[in-house]
Design a protein around this motif. Structure first.
Motif, PDB file in Angstrom:
ATOM      1  N   ASN A 227     -57.223   5.727  86.857  1.00  0.00           N
ATOM      2  CA  ASN A 227     -56.079   4.880  87.189  1.00  0.00           C
ATOM      3  C   ASN A 227     -55.206   5.460  88.297  1.00  0.00           C
ATOM      4  OD1 ASN A 227     -56.832   2.986  85.290  1.00  0.00           O
ATOM      5  ND2 ASN A 227     -55.524   3.824  83.680  1.00  0.00           N
ATOM      6  N   ASP A 228     -55.259   6.771  88.502  1.00  0.00           N
ATOM      7  CA  ASP A 228     -54.469   7.365  89.582  1.00  0.00           C
ATOM      8  C   ASP A 228     -54.914   6.865  90.951  1.00  0.00           C
ATOM      9  OD1 ASP A 228     -52.886   8.808  87.885  1.00  0.00           O
ATOM     10  OD2 ASP A 228     -54.061  10.656  88.028  1.00  0.00           O
ATOM     11  N   ALA A 229     -56.141   6.373  91.021  1.00  0.00           N
ATOM     12  CA  ALA A 229     -56.671   5.904  92.300  1.00  0.00           C
ATOM     13  C   ALA A 229     -56.387   4.422  92.536  1.00  0.00           C
ATOM     14  CB  ALA A 229     -58.174   6.151  92.369  1.00  0.00           C
ATOM     15  N   LEU A 230     -55.777   3.752  91.552  1.00  0.00           N
ATOM     16  CA  LEU A 230     -55.488   2.317  91.715  1.00  0.00           C
ATOM     17  C   LEU A 230     -54.229   2.125  92.550  1.00  0.00           C
ATOM     18  CD1 LEU A 230     -56.198   0.953  88.116  1.00  0.00           C
ATOM     19  CD2 LEU A 230     -57.710   0.904  90.122  1.00  0.00           C
ATOM     20  N   LEU A 231     -54.311   1.219  93.496  1.00  0.00           N
ATOM     21  CA  LEU A 231     -53.154   0.823  94.293  1.00  0.00           C
ATOM     22  C   LEU A 231     -52.821  -0.608  93.903  1.00  0.00           C
ATOM     23  CD1 LEU A 231     -51.088   1.387  96.476  1.00  0.00           C
ATOM     24  CD2 LEU A 231     -52.795   0.755  98.199  1.00  0.00           C
ATOM     25  N   ASN A 232     -51.914  -0.744  92.929  1.00  0.00           N
ATOM     26  CA  ASN A 232     -51.604  -2.045  92.337  1.00  0.00           C
ATOM     27  C   ASN A 232     -50.386  -2.678  93.006  1.00  0.00           C
ATOM     28  OD1 ASN A 232     -53.642  -1.674  90.338  1.00  0.00           O
ATOM     29  ND2 ASN A 232     -52.228  -0.402  89.162  1.00  0.00           N
ATOM     30  N   VAL A 233     -50.503  -3.966  93.290  1.00  0.00           N
ATOM     31  CA  VAL A 233     -49.352  -4.722  93.789  1.00  0.00           C
ATOM     32  C   VAL A 233     -49.076  -5.864  92.824  1.00  0.00           C
ATOM     33  CG1 VAL A 233     -49.625  -4.161  96.230  1.00  0.00           C
ATOM     34  CG2 VAL A 233     -50.869  -6.101  95.279  1.00  0.00           C
ATOM     35  N   THR A 234     -47.801  -6.169  92.659  1.00  0.00           N
ATOM     36  CA  THR A 234     -47.392  -7.303  91.839  1.00  0.00           C
ATOM     37  C   THR A 234     -46.450  -8.176  92.641  1.00  0.00           C
ATOM     38  OG1 THR A 234     -45.497  -6.096  90.913  1.00  0.00           O
ATOM     39  CG2 THR A 234     -47.577  -5.967  89.710  1.00  0.00           C
ATOM     40  N   SER A 235     -46.477  -9.459  92.347  1.00  0.00           N
ATOM     41  CA  SER A 235     -45.606 -10.384  93.063  1.00  0.00           C
ATOM     42  C   SER A 235     -45.349 -11.610  92.207  1.00  0.00           C
ATOM     43  CB  SER A 235     -46.232 -10.802  94.397  1.00  0.00           C
ATOM     44  OG  SER A 235     -45.385 -11.667  95.098  1.00  0.00           O
ATOM     45  N   LYS A 236     -44.084 -11.957  92.064  1.00  0.00           N
ATOM     46  CA  LYS A 236     -43.716 -13.183  91.355  1.00  0.00           C
ATOM     47  C   LYS A 236     -43.860 -14.397  92.262  1.00  0.00           C
ATOM     48  CE  LYS A 236     -40.334 -10.736  88.480  1.00  0.00           C
ATOM     49  NZ  LYS A 236     -38.897 -10.605  88.137  1.00  0.00           N
ATOM     50  N   TYR A 237     -43.729 -14.174  93.554  1.00  0.00           N
ATOM     51  CA  TYR A 237     -43.780 -15.273  94.522  1.00  0.00           C
ATOM     52  C   TYR A 237     -44.794 -14.911  95.596  1.00  0.00           C
ATOM     53  CZ  TYR A 237     -39.285 -15.863  92.211  1.00  0.00           C
ATOM     54  OH  TYR A 237     -38.298 -15.969  91.280  1.00  0.00           O
ATOM     55  N   ALA A 238     -46.085 -14.995  95.261  1.00  0.00           N
ATOM     56  CA  ALA A 238     -47.134 -14.607  96.203  1.00  0.00           C
ATOM     57  C   ALA A 238     -47.364 -15.704  97.235  1.00  0.00           C
ATOM     58  CB  ALA A 238     -48.428 -14.312  95.454  1.00  0.00           C
ATOM     59  N   ASP A 239     -47.838 -15.293  98.402  1.00  0.00           N
ATOM     60  CA  ASP A 239     -48.180 -16.242  99.456  1.00  0.00           C
ATOM     61  C   ASP A 239     -49.240 -15.610 100.346  1.00  0.00           C
ATOM     62  OD1 ASP A 239     -48.405 -18.172 101.344  1.00  0.00           O
ATOM     63  OD2 ASP A 239     -46.434 -17.881 102.244  1.00  0.00           O
ATOM     64  N   GLU A 240     -50.473 -16.068 100.206  1.00  0.00           N
ATOM     65  CA  GLU A 240     -51.552 -15.643 101.095  1.00  0.00           C
ATOM     66  C   GLU A 240     -52.246 -16.858 101.705  1.00  0.00           C
ATOM     67  OE1 GLU A 240     -54.184 -12.642  99.577  1.00  0.00           O
ATOM     68  OE2 GLU A 240     -52.606 -11.719  98.367  1.00  0.00           O
ATOM     69  N   MET A 241     -51.528 -17.983 101.729  1.00  0.00           N
ATOM     70  CA  MET A 241     -52.078 -19.224 102.267  1.00  0.00           C
ATOM     71  C   MET A 241     -51.331 -19.610 103.531  1.00  0.00           C
ATOM     72  SD  MET A 241     -52.553 -22.849 100.304  1.00  0.00           S
ATOM     73  CE  MET A 241     -51.556 -24.143 101.000  1.00  0.00           C
ATOM     74  N   GLY A 242     -52.059 -20.050 104.527  1.00  0.00           N
ATOM     75  CA  GLY A 242     -51.459 -20.424 105.800  1.00  0.00           C
ATOM     76  C   GLY A 242     -50.755 -21.769 105.744  1.00  0.00           C
ATOM     77  N   PRO A 243     -50.096 -22.157 106.852  1.00  0.00           N
ATOM     78  CA  PRO A 243     -49.357 -23.420 106.902  1.00  0.00           C
ATOM     79  C   PRO A 243     -50.275 -24.638 106.764  1.00  0.00           C
ATOM     80  CG  PRO A 243     -48.669 -21.925 108.658  1.00  0.00           C
ATOM     81  CD  PRO A 243     -49.911 -21.336 108.051  1.00  0.00           C
ATOM     82  N   VAL A 244     -49.676 -25.757 106.366  1.00  0.00           N
ATOM     83  CA  VAL A 244     -50.422 -26.986 106.083  1.00  0.00           C
ATOM     84  C   VAL A 244     -49.814 -28.146 106.867  1.00  0.00           C
ATOM     85  CG1 VAL A 244     -51.016 -28.639 104.274  1.00  0.00           C
ATOM     86  CG2 VAL A 244     -51.110 -26.199 103.790  1.00  0.00           C
ATOM     87  N   ILE A 245     -50.680 -29.015 107.383  1.00  0.00           N
ATOM     88  CA  ILE A 245     -50.236 -30.264 108.016  1.00  0.00           C
ATOM     89  C   ILE A 245     -50.042 -31.286 106.904  1.00  0.00           C
ATOM     90  CG2 ILE A 245     -50.775 -32.058 109.688  1.00  0.00           C
ATOM     91  CD1 ILE A 245     -50.396 -29.345 110.975  1.00  0.00           C
ATOM     92  N   ASN A 246     -48.796 -31.699 106.689  1.00  0.00           N
ATOM     93  CA  ASN A 246     -48.505 -32.628 105.603  1.00  0.00           C
ATOM     94  C   ASN A 246     -48.767 -34.072 105.998  1.00  0.00           C
ATOM     95  OD1 ASN A 246     -47.934 -31.492 103.173  1.00  0.00           O
ATOM     96  ND2 ASN A 246     -45.834 -32.210 103.089  1.00  0.00           N
ATOM     97  N   ASN A 247     -48.414 -34.432 107.211  1.00  0.00           N
ATOM     98  CA  ASN A 247     -48.730 -35.762 107.719  1.00  0.00           C
ATOM     99  C   ASN A 247     -48.827 -35.702 109.233  1.00  0.00           C
ATOM    100  OD1 ASN A 247     -45.967 -36.395 108.852  1.00  0.00           O
ATOM    101  ND2 ASN A 247     -45.431 -36.150 106.694  1.00  0.00           N
ATOM    102  N   ILE A 248     -49.493 -36.687 109.809  1.00  0.00           N
ATOM    103  CA  ILE A 248     -49.718 -36.699 111.250  1.00  0.00           C
ATOM    104  C   ILE A 248     -49.775 -38.139 111.722  1.00  0.00           C
ATOM    105  CG2 ILE A 248     -52.238 -36.623 111.075  1.00  0.00           C
ATOM    106  CD1 ILE A 248     -52.168 -34.684 113.516  1.00  0.00           C
TER     107      ILE A 248
END
Length: 705
Positions: free
Chosen positions: A121-142
């Motif tokens: 476990n000493d080798a684990l690099l853990n991240v936590t996030s309540k509000y994650a975002d790994e998604m790019g922007p979206v076109i909602n309408n055009i």
């Protein structure tokens, strides 16, 4: 002769067995609200305090082959603890997980999976996030501009394009570019834009416009738009197709995913232009080609410049003057390797039928080392998208220049590139060719751009293609470096200081609130949103009325639906979907939870319909009012005499645990409501995006007094 070492002295040789200690302090990092920091503390056998070990953090396991320099962190030897320290800064809003990484070493990097097997476990690099975002922007309408088929006359000029909305929460859209392709032209228009180009809204929900000019001297074709978009965290969304087998390219989300699956919305991505001009079917031709630089180029020197000009003609539609359609001059060496230079537009005759281009640039070091380079020109384009070119053999047949002679000198050192140069200085690696053998005298000089000119600097390590120096603090925007091998000086290499990206967010103008005076003096105007924060016992869009109501609601049971109703007797502030909401006295808050729904396609959505009714036994006056956009209802008010029902709707929900933009649609026309002077009824459709597990719609608020 000296043996060549198996490992360069600047690269530390470490194996998994050499590692004696390994830990991240801390190894659980919260990146919910900003970047997270940790320090890798480790040691290994036969360590040298002058070593500068580094680690590469991989955020995305599916493109390990691509190296992002921002994710490489270099350490130092801590004289106090006698251990190596590598400070690490992790980007914010990563999904909760253990990150993969590699320790840089020779002969091969050591992956985190092997280190984890040794240190647990000493080798684990853990991240936590309540509000994650790994998604790019979206076109909602055009929306197309203009709409429908476009007819253009011979002498007309017009703009075509699209108006569109980009949404991205919680990070916000930052920048990107639009690619507009014609079905006849493989080279697209490339139009860059950013959040600062928004015509309305902000980085979280903004409206934009992209247009391109169309001249009547054209050929009927269909134009289609694509996007490459980034948010403030660098998350990518692209509609440009990638090879799904190419693991070095991230398979990013398509920003059009909300529009796909519906032929009507998909058709909005293209515009057909009907040109009335008679079609030109003949390609343009080259009529003259001149080389202005020497016909023999020393490709081993620092002066490998090539320059030329050529003239092309087209008999009917004329030569295209768009930069993207400028021709390319191609160079091919003995081994079949190809290098190209894009030409620059020089001049054109008034009738547009004759154009001249110039080419000027440096050939790569060593290109054509065998003595000959063959020439050809392609990508000559007219206004009707006919493509012309000329091969090497055709140039020779026409007695035009078709080859270059080369030579390769052996004594000139060449500096080509370097690692990043940071403000605080430190180790700097410089790369090049012929930078000196063991028996050569090599000196390095550096100009800090401080008015003192060039001064000598100690070389820590060097080989024939790399050298290492250590710079002091960099106060200027760039430095200059050169070397002297024996008595021969290299070129001057300019190295610009690296400045970490720090994208600015737009400053939004203060917005006015409804009411005269604003909020009818019964609330405080929130200038960032244009909404009123009302005083106790007041409600409505401009807080000019006291309200009372009766409420009925019917929800078709197509999945497990639970509705929690909470009545507030005093003013209360709550948080939902990253928004702070004020619950006034006599407010009813609805929390609607929908469990898993069996969507037939990932492109499908769900609409939940809510109904509200207000009525009296007798009345002489009734009124229904709402904000102007029936496809994006924010509030609605039903009035009968002195009784009022007011509903307020948020544009966000929690979908599978993440804050997501939604919309609310007025459906009164679809349900054919029968409003009278004594009864009013309304139907609101809550448009829920595709979800896997749960959708929470706590954003439906009805206030009454």
């Amino acid at each position: 002769m000296k043996n060549i070492p198996s490992t360069p002295s600047f690269l530390t040789r470490i194996t998994i067995d050499d590692l004696e200690r390994w830990s991240f302090e801390p190894n659980n990092i919260d990146v919910s609200n900003g970047p997270g920091k940790t320090v890798l503390v480790f040691n290994y056998t036969n360590a040298n305090p002058s070593d500068t070990p580094s680690i590469y953090i991989s955020y995305y396991s599916y493109y390990q082959d691509t190296i992002n320099q921002d994710n490489i962190f270099t350490g130092y030897f801590n004289e106090t603890t006698k251990l190596f320290n590598i400070p690490i800064v992790l980007r914010e809003k990563l999904f909760t997980r253990s990150l993969s990484y590699n320790l840089t070493s020779a002969p091969n990097p050591i992956p985190s999976s092997m280190i984890n097997m040794k240190f647990g476990n000493d080798a684990l690099l853990n991240v936590t996030s309540k509000y994650a975002d790994e998604m790019g922007p979206v076109i909602n309408n055009i929306i197309q501009y203009p709409k429908g088929l476009i007819n253009i006359g011979d002498s007309e000029t017009m703009n075509i394009g699209w108006n569109f909305t980009i949404t991205d929460e919680p990070s916000g859209f930052y920048n990107g570019y639009a690619l507009i392709y014609s079905d006849l032209d493989p080279i697209p228009y490339n139009i860059s834009f950013s959040v600062f180009n928004a015509i309305k809204g902000n980085e979280f929900n903004g409206e934009y416009s992209i247009t391109v000019p169309i001249n009547g001297n054209c050929r009927t074709s269909t134009y289609r738009i694509h996007f490459v978009l980034f948010d403030y965290l660098g998350n990518l969304a692209t509609s440009v197709a990638n090879d799904i087998n190419d693991v070095s390219t991230p398979q990013a989300i398509n920003p059009f995913y909300k529009l796909y699956g519906n032929p009507t919305t998909e058709s909005l991505l293209s515009i057909q232009v009907i040109c009335s001009m008679t079609q030109d079917i003949y390609p343009p031709k080259l009529i003259e080609f001149n080389i202005n630089s020497p016909l023999i180029i020393d490709v081993g020197s620092n002066d490998r410049r090539f320059s030329a000009n050529f003239t092309v003609t087209d008999d009917y539609s004329g030569i295209s003057t768009l930069f993207k359609n400028n021709p390319n001059l191609y160079f091919m060496d003995y081994f079949g390797k190809v290098f190209s230079m894009k030409s620059n537009f020089d001049s054109i005759t008034p009738d547009g039928l004759l154009a001249t281009y110039t080419v000027d640039g440096q050939l790569p070091f060593g290109f054509g080392i065998k003595g000959t380079i063959l020439l050809s020109i392609y990508g000559i384009v007219d206004n009707h998208f006919n493509f012309g070119g000329i091969s090497t053999s055709e140039l020779e047949r026409r007695s035009q220049p078709y080859l270059l002679k080369t030579e390769f000198s052996l004594d000139t050192p060449v500096l080509e590139s370097s690692d990043r140069l940071y403000t605080n200085g430190g180790n700097l690696y410089i790369y090049g060719k012929r930078m000196g053998l063991d028996n050569d005298s090599v000196t390095c000089q550096i100009d800090y751009n401080d008015g003192k000119g060039y001064q000598s600097i100690f070389i820590i390590f060097r080989s024939s293609s790399i050298l290492q120096i250590k710079t002091t603090e960099i106060l200027s925007s760039y430095i200059k470096v050169k070397i002297v091998v024996n008595t021969t000086s290299s070129n001057e290499l300019i190295i610009y200081k690296y400045v970490a990206p720090n994208p600015k967010r737009p400053t939004l103008p203060a917005l006015n609130c409804p009411g005269t005076p604003q909020c009818s003096n019964n609330g405080v105007c929130q200038t960032s949103t244009g909404e009123c924060k009302c005083n106790s016992l007041w409600s409505g869009p401009d807080y000019d009325t006291r309200l009372s109501y009766r409420y009925t609601n019917e929800i078709p049971l197509v999945t497990n639906v639970s509705v929690n109703i909470e009545y507030f007797t005093k003013e209360t502030e709550i948080t939902f979907a990253n928004k702070e909401l004020i619950m006034l006295p006599s407010t009813i808050k609805y929390t609607i939870n929908l469990s898993t729904f069996n969507f037939t396609s990932k492109l499908n959505t769900l609409q939940l319909v809510m109904s509200a009714t207000i009525g009296t036994s007798s009345s002489s006056c009734s009124l229904k009012s709402f904000n102007n956009d029936t496809k994006n209802i924010q509030w609605i008010k039903l009035n009968i005499d002195q009784q009022s029902l007011y509903g307020k709707f948020l544009d966000v929900a929690e979908i599978d645990g993440f804050t997501t933009i939604i919309s609310n649609t007025l459906l009164d026309s679809e349900f054919e409501t029968k409003d009278t002077s004594s009864q009013l009824q309304t139907y609101i459709g809550i448009n829920i995006p595709n979800f896997d597990n749960i959708a929470t719609l706590r954003s439906r608020l009805f206030d009454a007094h």
